[in-house]
Every structure is written in structure tokens, then in C-alpha cells.
Write a protein that holds these residues in place. Structure first.
Motif, short mmCIF file in Angstrom:
data_model
loop_
_atom_site.label_atom_id
_atom_site.label_comp_id
_atom_site.label_asym_id
_atom_site.label_seq_id
_atom_site.Cartn_x
_atom_site.Cartn_y
_atom_site.Cartn_z
N ILE A 8 -10.75 17.33 -31.45
CA ILE A 8 -10.53 15.89 -31.38
C ILE A 8 -9.91 15.41 -32.68
CG2 ILE A 8 -11.57 13.64 -31.00
CD1 ILE A 8 -13.81 15.01 -29.45
N LEU A 9 -8.76 14.75 -32.54
CA LEU A 9 -8.04 14.24 -33.69
C LEU A 9 -7.93 12.72 -33.60
CD1 LEU A 9 -5.18 16.88 -33.65
CD2 LEU A 9 -7.15 16.81 -35.19
N ASP A 10 -8.25 12.05 -34.69
CA ASP A 10 -8.13 10.59 -34.78
C ASP A 10 -6.71 10.30 -35.24
OD1 ASP A 10 -8.14 7.91 -35.53
OD2 ASP A 10 -10.19 7.98 -36.28
N THR A 11 -5.83 9.95 -34.31
CA THR A 11 -4.42 9.75 -34.65
C THR A 11 -4.21 8.48 -35.45
OG1 THR A 11 -3.98 8.69 -32.51
CG2 THR A 11 -3.60 11.07 -32.66
N SER A 12 -5.14 7.53 -35.39
CA SER A 12 -4.98 6.30 -36.17
C SER A 12 -5.20 6.54 -37.66
CB SER A 12 -5.92 5.21 -35.66
OG SER A 12 -7.26 5.57 -35.83
N LEU A 13 -5.96 7.58 -37.99
CA LEU A 13 -6.19 7.94 -39.39
C LEU A 13 -5.45 9.21 -39.80
CD1 LEU A 13 -10.04 7.30 -39.73
CD2 LEU A 13 -8.15 5.78 -40.38
N GLY A 14 -4.93 9.93 -38.80
CA GLY A 14 -4.24 11.18 -39.10
C GLY A 14 -5.17 12.26 -39.60
N GLN A 15 -6.37 12.35 -39.00
CA GLN A 15 -7.33 13.35 -39.44
C GLN A 15 -8.25 13.76 -38.29
OE1 GLN A 15 -9.22 11.00 -42.52
NE2 GLN A 15 -10.96 10.52 -41.22
N PRO A 16 -8.97 14.87 -38.45
CA PRO A 16 -9.91 15.29 -37.41
C PRO A 16 -11.02 14.26 -37.24
CG PRO A 16 -9.53 17.07 -38.98
CD PRO A 16 -8.90 15.83 -39.55
N ALA A 17 -11.54 14.17 -36.03
CA ALA A 17 -12.67 13.27 -35.73
C ALA A 17 -13.96 14.09 -35.81
CB ALA A 17 -12.49 12.63 -34.36
N ALA A 18 -14.66 13.95 -36.90
CA ALA A 18 -15.90 14.71 -37.13
C ALA A 18 -17.09 13.98 -36.53
CB ALA A 18 -16.11 14.91 -38.62
N ASN A 19 -18.09 14.74 -36.16
CA ASN A 19 -19.38 14.22 -35.67
C ASN A 19 -19.27 13.42 -34.39
OD1 ASN A 19 -20.80 15.34 -37.94
ND2 ASN A 19 -19.98 13.66 -39.15
N VAL A 20 -18.36 13.80 -33.52
CA VAL A 20 -18.25 13.16 -32.21
C VAL A 20 -19.11 13.95 -31.23
CG1 VAL A 20 -16.72 12.51 -30.31
CG2 VAL A 20 -15.90 12.37 -32.68
N ARG A 21 -20.01 13.27 -30.53
CA ARG A 21 -20.83 13.94 -29.51
C ARG A 21 -19.94 14.25 -28.32
NH1 ARG A 21 -24.30 12.46 -25.00
NH2 ARG A 21 -23.62 10.30 -25.23
N VAL A 22 -19.93 15.51 -27.90
CA VAL A 22 -19.17 15.93 -26.73
C VAL A 22 -20.08 16.71 -25.80
CG1 VAL A 22 -16.92 15.98 -27.87
CG2 VAL A 22 -18.32 18.03 -27.90
N TRP A 23 -19.79 16.63 -24.50
CA TRP A 23 -20.57 17.38 -23.54
C TRP A 23 -19.68 17.79 -22.39
CZ3 TRP A 23 -20.85 12.23 -24.42
CH2 TRP A 23 -20.72 11.37 -23.34
N LEU A 24 -20.09 18.87 -21.74
CA LEU A 24 -19.36 19.44 -20.62
C LEU A 24 -20.26 19.39 -19.39
CD1 LEU A 24 -16.75 20.95 -19.71
CD2 LEU A 24 -18.01 23.07 -20.16
N GLU A 25 -19.70 18.87 -18.30
CA GLU A 25 -20.42 18.77 -17.03
C GLU A 25 -19.68 19.55 -15.96
OE1 GLU A 25 -21.93 14.16 -17.62
OE2 GLU A 25 -20.12 14.56 -16.45
N SER A 26 -20.44 20.10 -15.03
CA SER A 26 -19.89 20.74 -13.84
C SER A 26 -20.11 19.79 -12.67
CB SER A 26 -20.62 22.07 -13.59
OG SER A 26 -20.24 22.61 -12.35
N LEU A 27 -19.11 19.64 -11.82
CA LEU A 27 -19.22 18.76 -10.66
C LEU A 27 -19.06 19.58 -9.38
CD1 LEU A 27 -17.79 17.07 -13.08
CD2 LEU A 27 -17.63 15.34 -11.33
N GLU A 28 -20.02 19.42 -8.49
CA GLU A 28 -19.95 20.04 -7.16
C GLU A 28 -20.31 18.96 -6.17
OE1 GLU A 28 -21.96 23.79 -6.65
OE2 GLU A 28 -21.66 24.28 -8.76
#
Length: 111
Positions: A8-28
Motif C-alpha cells: 500500500i502506497l500513499d500517493t498523496s505523500l509519495g511514501q509507503p502507508a505503514a500500519n494499515v490494517r488489512v484482511w483477506l476474506e473468502s466468499l462462497e
């Protein structure tokens, strides 16, 4: 079986976005199963998004960008960013980068 990664990159600051909570879900159908949850590191990467390879199927990669922008003292239009994909388990790897700013986000299949 395949692995899914993100950066994840914060394009407004031109730097990586650190400490962002991310999760992956499976859908059936209407069933949603949480596969994993983690945070991006200092480089904006989520290294343990798929601790185990996943099978072919329908997945959602979600990022709590609202909390990220709040933590950095900025307003945002989006509470979360969702990448809704169908994965071919025969592929070795899916890299799904997420480019964010307070009023937009975009994604693509990386390498």
C-alpha cells in the motif's frame, strides 16, 4: 494453490502507508470467511496476508484506510478500500498493490 500479497502506497505523500490494517476474506455465495488479518509494515507491505497458500476462488482484500488517514491527521472520503478478485489457484502468486490518497484509491495486478 497461490499466495496473495499487497503493497500500500500513499500517493498523496509519495511514501509507503505503514500500519494499515488489512484482511483477506473468502466468499462462497453469501458466506464470508476471514482468512487472515495483519498490518502493513514500515514499507507498506503485508507479508503475512496468506500464511498458507489459498485455493482458486472469490476473495476480498480489504484495507482500513479510514483509520490510516485519521491517524495521520487527514480527512478522507473512504472508510475502507476493497479489492474484489477471483483467484486462479494454479497461479503461484497474486500481487495486488493498492495506491491510496484521501479522495481516491486504485489497484492493479503487480508482479
Amino acid at each position: 494453490m497461490t499466495r496473495i500479497t499487497t503493497h500500500i502506497l500513499d500517493t498523496s505523500l509519495g511514501q509507503p502507508a505503514a500500519n494499515v490494517r488489512v484482511w483477506l476474506e473468502s466468499l462462497e455465495g453469501r458466506n464470508i470467511t476471514l482468512i487472515s488479518e495483519t498490518q502493513t509494515d514500515a514499507d507498506g507491505r503485508a507479508a503475512k496476508l496468506t500464511p498458507e497458500p489459498v485455493a482458486s476462488g472469490h476473495y476480498r482484500l480489504c484495507a482500513d484506510i479510514g483509520a490510516y488517514f485519521t491517524a495521520t491527521g487527514r480527512e478522507t472520503l473512504y472508510h475502507s478500500a476493497i479489492i474484489d478478485v477471483v483467484i486462479d489457484g494454479e497461479q503461484d502468486h497474486y500481487h495486488l498493490p493498492l495506491l491510496i490518497s484521501p479522495y481516491s484509491y486504485s489497484t492493479y495486478r503487480g508482479s
